[in-house]
Design an enzyme around this catalytic site. Structure first.
Site, PDB file in Angstrom:
ATOM      1  N   GLY A 233     -32.500 -24.689  11.707  1.00 43.74           N
ATOM      2  CA  GLY A 233     -32.452 -25.647  10.453  1.00 43.74           C
ATOM      3  C   GLY A 233     -33.168 -25.130   9.554  1.00 43.74           C
ATOM      4  N   SER A 234     -33.869 -25.960   8.615  1.00 44.56           N
ATOM      5  CA  SER A 234     -34.865 -25.511   7.584  1.00 44.56           C
ATOM      6  C   SER A 234     -36.105 -24.887   7.880  1.00 44.56           C
ATOM      7  CB  SER A 234     -34.815 -26.956   6.595  1.00 44.56           C
ATOM      8  OG  SER A 234     -35.531 -27.954   7.536  1.00 44.56           O
ATOM      9  N   ASN A 235     -36.463 -24.153   7.007  1.00 41.84           N
ATOM     10  CA  ASN A 235     -37.745 -23.703   7.175  1.00 41.84           C
ATOM     11  C   ASN A 235     -38.916 -24.490   7.239  1.00 41.84           C
ATOM     12  OD1 ASN A 235     -36.254 -21.225   6.219  1.00 41.84           O
ATOM     13  ND2 ASN A 235     -38.295 -20.379   6.183  1.00 41.84           N
ATOM     14  N   VAL A 237     -38.824 -27.687   8.349  1.00 44.74           N
ATOM     15  CA  VAL A 237     -38.956 -28.349   9.796  1.00 44.74           C
ATOM     16  C   VAL A 237     -39.358 -27.365  10.857  1.00 44.74           C
ATOM     17  CG1 VAL A 237     -37.730 -29.646  11.522  1.00 44.74           C
ATOM     18  CG2 VAL A 237     -37.476 -30.352   8.992  1.00 44.74           C
ATOM     19  N   GLY A 238     -38.749 -26.174  10.839  1.00 43.84           N
ATOM     20  CA  GLY A 238     -38.877 -24.956  11.719  1.00 43.84           C
ATOM     21  C   GLY A 238     -40.590 -24.836  11.922  1.00 43.84           C
ATOM     22  N   GLU A 255     -34.444 -20.298  14.059  1.00 49.28           N
ATOM     23  CA  GLU A 255     -33.700 -19.663  13.105  1.00 49.28           C
ATOM     24  C   GLU A 255     -33.587 -20.533  11.862  1.00 49.28           C
ATOM     25  OE1 GLU A 255     -32.548 -16.828  13.374  1.00 49.28           O
ATOM     26  OE2 GLU A 255     -33.121 -16.338  15.159  1.00 49.28           O
ATOM     27  N   CYS A 289     -25.907 -20.543   6.765  1.00 46.56           N
ATOM     28  CA  CYS A 289     -27.193 -19.798   6.738  1.00 46.56           C
ATOM     29  C   CYS A 289     -26.892 -18.271   6.325  1.00 46.56           C
ATOM     30  CB  CYS A 289     -28.115 -19.678   7.986  1.00 46.56           C
ATOM     31  SG  CYS A 289     -27.166 -19.277   9.322  1.00 46.56           S
ATOM     32  N   GLU A 390     -32.880 -21.211  -1.213  1.00 43.47           N
ATOM     33  CA  GLU A 390     -31.839 -21.289  -0.640  1.00 43.47           C
ATOM     34  C   GLU A 390     -30.766 -22.693  -1.035  1.00 43.47           C
ATOM     35  OE1 GLU A 390     -31.799 -22.697   3.494  1.00 43.47           O
ATOM     36  OE2 GLU A 390     -30.227 -21.117   3.963  1.00 43.47           O
TER      37      GLU A 390
HETATM   38  P1  NAP Z   1     -33.221 -29.681   9.079  1.00 45.12           P
HETATM   39  O1  NAP Z   1     -33.065 -30.709   8.185  1.00 45.12           O
HETATM   40  O2  NAP Z   1     -34.311 -28.764   9.340  1.00 45.12           O
HETATM   41  O3  NAP Z   1     -32.552 -30.422  10.420  1.00 45.12           O
HETATM   42  C1  NAP Z   1     -32.262 -29.638  11.536  1.00 45.12           C
HETATM   43  C2  NAP Z   1     -32.405 -30.194  12.791  1.00 45.12           C
HETATM   44  O4  NAP Z   1     -33.870 -30.806  12.833  1.00 45.12           O
HETATM   45  C3  NAP Z   1     -31.690 -31.633  13.003  1.00 45.12           C
HETATM   46  O5  NAP Z   1     -31.251 -31.793  14.124  1.00 45.12           O
HETATM   47  C4  NAP Z   1     -32.732 -32.770  12.333  1.00 45.12           C
HETATM   48  O6  NAP Z   1     -32.614 -33.917  12.747  1.00 45.12           O
HETATM   49  C5  NAP Z   1     -34.031 -32.300  12.915  1.00 45.12           C
HETATM   50  N1  NAP Z   1     -35.077 -32.643  12.516  1.00 45.12           N
HETATM   51  C6  NAP Z   1     -35.549 -33.046  10.852  1.00 45.12           C
HETATM   52  N2  NAP Z   1     -36.818 -33.431  11.119  1.00 45.12           N
HETATM   53  C7  NAP Z   1     -37.402 -32.942  12.272  1.00 45.12           C
HETATM   54  C8  NAP Z   1     -38.792 -32.913  12.653  1.00 45.12           C
HETATM   55  N3  NAP Z   1     -39.958 -33.308  11.745  1.00 45.12           N
HETATM   56  N4  NAP Z   1     -39.039 -32.451  13.804  1.00 45.12           N
HETATM   57  C9  NAP Z   1     -38.122 -32.001  14.719  1.00 45.12           C
HETATM   58  N5  NAP Z   1     -36.925 -31.961  14.391  1.00 45.12           N
HETATM   59  C10 NAP Z   1     -36.297 -32.487  12.930  1.00 45.12           C
HETATM   60  O7  NAP Z   1     -31.720 -28.785   8.403  1.00 45.12           O
HETATM   61  P2  NAP Z   1     -30.419 -29.204   7.993  1.00 45.12           P
HETATM   62  O8  NAP Z   1     -30.401 -29.635   6.860  1.00 45.12           O
HETATM   63  O9  NAP Z   1     -29.767 -29.602   9.189  1.00 45.12           O
HETATM   64  O10 NAP Z   1     -29.773 -27.583   8.112  1.00 45.12           O
HETATM   65  C11 NAP Z   1     -29.571 -26.751   7.034  1.00 45.12           C
HETATM   66  C12 NAP Z   1     -30.705 -25.671   7.197  1.00 45.12           C
HETATM   67  O11 NAP Z   1     -30.382 -25.067   8.571  1.00 45.12           O
HETATM   68  C13 NAP Z   1     -30.531 -24.588   6.079  1.00 45.12           C
HETATM   69  O12 NAP Z   1     -31.967 -24.279   5.662  1.00 45.12           O
HETATM   70  C14 NAP Z   1     -30.062 -23.523   6.690  1.00 45.12           C
HETATM   71  O13 NAP Z   1     -30.107 -22.123   6.296  1.00 45.12           O
HETATM   72  C15 NAP Z   1     -30.404 -23.475   8.217  1.00 45.12           C
HETATM   73  N6  NAP Z   1     -29.475 -22.816   9.051  1.00 45.12           N
HETATM   74  C16 NAP Z   1     -29.971 -21.742   9.780  1.00 45.12           C
HETATM   75  C17 NAP Z   1     -29.002 -21.104  10.535  1.00 45.12           C
HETATM   76  C18 NAP Z   1     -29.606 -19.668  11.087  1.00 45.12           C
HETATM   77  O14 NAP Z   1     -29.019 -19.353  12.209  1.00 45.12           O
HETATM   78  N7  NAP Z   1     -30.702 -19.248  10.598  1.00 45.12           N
HETATM   79  C19 NAP Z   1     -27.705 -21.574  10.806  1.00 45.12           C
HETATM   80  C20 NAP Z   1     -27.541 -22.833  10.244  1.00 45.12           C
HETATM   81  C21 NAP Z   1     -28.256 -23.431   9.495  1.00 45.12           C
HETATM   82  P3  NAP Z   1     -31.740 -35.061  11.717  1.00 45.12           P
HETATM   83  O15 NAP Z   1     -30.513 -34.760  11.423  1.00 45.12           O
HETATM   84  O16 NAP Z   1     -31.922 -36.394  12.395  1.00 45.12           O
HETATM   85  O17 NAP Z   1     -32.665 -35.051  10.436  1.00 45.12           O
END
Ligand code: NAP
Ligand code: MG
Length: 488
Positions: A233-235, A237-238, A255, A289, A390
């Site tokens: 997911g996003s940096n 949250v990661g 990731e 990503c 990004e």
């Molecule tokens: P995100 O907002 O970080 O969400 C990812 C996951 O984390 C979702 O299940 C989300 O739940 C959960 N989450 C949100 N807040 C959290 C918290 N405080 N603690 C724990 N978990 C939490 O990312 P996204 O918007 O879904 O995805 C886009 C990002 O993913 C982009 O930055 C992209 O580059 C990255 N990505 C990376 C890869 C890779 O392999 N490097 C692959 C695909 C995507 P909710 O949906 O309920 O908010």
């Protein structure tokens, strides 16, 4: 108008059964091509639901880890067959939930099937080494043991492939799983979990709890019963998840984002480079990503490349991904729409030249969805926001350089390092790029977004926590090495 599938309420999956949350609250999942269409509802769960899932996973893992790798593999083969028989059912949810075209969604689901089969086979492959002991009467070797309960937190952009490429290796090496899928694609995730259920996975081995990131995601990262956490997911949250895991002393894998460059050299096959830039940058509406974002072109071919690129981009058909002739669907959500449009505004405000696109599409039925024109900026420089952050949308930034040294310098001038491509016919250019490009995935004469399931995947710099997923590399995260010494 899109067709309506069965609208139902999807439940949590805990200990081999479907349960509604004790909160009694649900949330609806909408179609980004038509926000009036509700695909289904999912549970807004509580930490109590999460506790139940973790407890079930703990008990399930105790039994699961005792099975042989072959026996665990047999289960994964069964899941693969069920998923294969439901490709359209799962892919339809994906297209209607996050917008990628049905063709791409079916491709991703088929990828999920292949990943399951790959890891099913891993159940029969070596897991350790025999190491010569200095004691001639002893046998020393390494074995791999599971971590225990794995928390899996996944994004919406690959709602089938990412959960599967985390869960399949977790399971084959003897772990159990609690999945917290992205809320934007909770229905798709539920349909994947249905396949595990139908395949007869033992109770507790895989569990799914839906709900908000801050309650269920954060709760999973902080849960005392969880032994490892894998996140994409996003940096922002990661990093939070990484800190929570570090505090508890558990293994974690992150990731995250990318800002992936493609370099086009004077000697490149320009038609190939144009095609791959469009495919890498704009398929899935740029929401990968590994999507191509920065297009760094050498001055000798800059004008020709630009002309060819814009001509092809102008031919892209945008619309509902369920309709066959559309090449590009909407962005996944209103949030995504606003984010991407604000980056386009910033690009213009900071002096980049808008060559093509840049607007939301609102003609006809599109007014009900989150459609953005494929967008190309010219004269982009490294200091601009659109070259640094990004965007995660259908936006390409053209950057002009004179030499290959400058091209590499600009390509590396990013906090991210996920994937990168070069288009060139010169072996020297290729070698320098392979050696000096700071990215986990470097590709020559191929788009930045290609990932093969049998090869390691992951980023450098801020793109990951430096572990690798997929292929044999997955064993590194999902197991712990035990060194065994036996003396007669
Ligand atoms: P995100 O907002 O970080 O969400 C990812 C996951 O984390 C979702 O299940 C989300 O739940 C959960 N989450 C949100 N807040 C959290 C918290 N405080 N603690 C724990 N978990 C939490 O990312 P996204 O918007 O879904 O995805 C886009 C990002 O993913 C982009 O930055 C992209 O580059 C990255 N990505 C990376 C890869 C890779 O392999 N490097 C692959 C695909 C995507 P909710 O949906 O309920 O908010
Ligand atoms: Mg949605």
């Amino acid at each position: 108008m899109t067709t309506h599938t069965e609208v139902k309420t999807y439940l949590n999956y805990i200990n081999g059964e479907w349960h509604s949350s004790d909160t009694g609250k649900t949330s609806e999942s909408f179609n980004p091509s038509n926000k009036d269409e509700v695909l289904g509802s999912f549970q807004l769960s509580s930490s109590n639901d999460l506790d139940n899932a973790v407890e079930a996973a703990k008990a399930g893992q105790k039994v699961w880890r005792k099975l042989s790798g072959t026996a665990r593999g047999d289960f994964l083969y069964k899941v693969a067959s069920v998923l294969e028989s439901k490709i359209e059912y799962v892919a339809e949810a994906m297209t209607k939930e996050m917008g990628k075209t049905f063709t791409e969604a079916k491709g991703e689901t088929a990828r999920g099937v292949a990943i399951l089969r790959y890891y099913a086979g891993e159940g029969m492959r070596p897991v350790g080494d025999v190491i010569p002991s200095s004691d001639s009467e002893a046998l020393m070797f390494t074995n791999r043991v599971p971590l225990g309960v794995i928390g899996v937190i996944t994004p919406w952009n690959f709602p089938v492939a990412i959960p599967i490429w985390k869960m399949a290796p977790a399971l084959i090496y003897g772990n159990s799983v609690v999945l917290k899928p992205a809320s934007d694609t909770a229905v798709t995730a539920a349909r994947v979990v249905e396949c595990f259920h139908e395949a007869g996975m033992p109770a507790g081995v895989i569990n799914m709890v839906t709900g908000s990131g801050s309650v269920i995601g954060q709760g999973l990262a902080e849960h005392p019963g969880v032994d490892g956490i894998t996140f994409t997911g996003s940096n922002a949250v990661g990093k939070q998840i990484g800190r929570a895991a570090l505090d508890r002393g558990i293994k974690y894998q992150l990731e995250m984002g990318g800002k992936n460059p493609v370099i086009v050299a004077n000697d490149a096959d320009l038609d190939l480079a144009v095609e791959a830039t469009i495919s890498g940058g704009l398929k899935s509406t740029g929401q990968k990503c590994t999507a191509t974002s920065r297009v760094i072109v050498q001055s000798g071919v800059y004008e020709t490349f630009r002309e060819k690129l814009v001509k092809k981009v102008a031919e892209i058909t945008v619309g509902d991904g369920m309709e066959n002739d559309n090449w590009m669907g909407p962005v996944a959500s209103e949030n995504q729409l606003n984010n991407v449009l604000s980056y386009i505004e910033k690009g213009i405000a900071e002096g980049a030249e808008l060559l093509h696109g840049g607007n939301q599409l609102t003609d006809g039925a599109k007014s009900n969805g989150y459609f953005i024109e494929p967008t190309v900026f010219d004269n982009v420089t490294s200091d601009m926001t659109i070259a640094r952050e990004e965007i995660f949308g259908p936006v390409l930034a053209l950057m002009k350089v004179d030499t290959m040294e400058q091209a590499l310098e600009i390509a590396n001038d990013s906090e991210y390092g996920l994937s990168a491509s070069i288009f060139t016919t010169n072996i020297g250019n290729m070698l320098e790029f392979i050696n000096d490009m700071e990215a986990g995935l470097v590709r020559v004469n191929a788009e930045s977004a290609g990932v093969e399931l049998q090869a390691p995947f992951g980023g450098m710099k801020q793109s990951s926590s430096h572990s690798r997923e997929q292929g044999r590399a997955a064993i590194e995260f999902f197991t712990s090495i035990k060194t065994v010494f036996i003396k007669k």
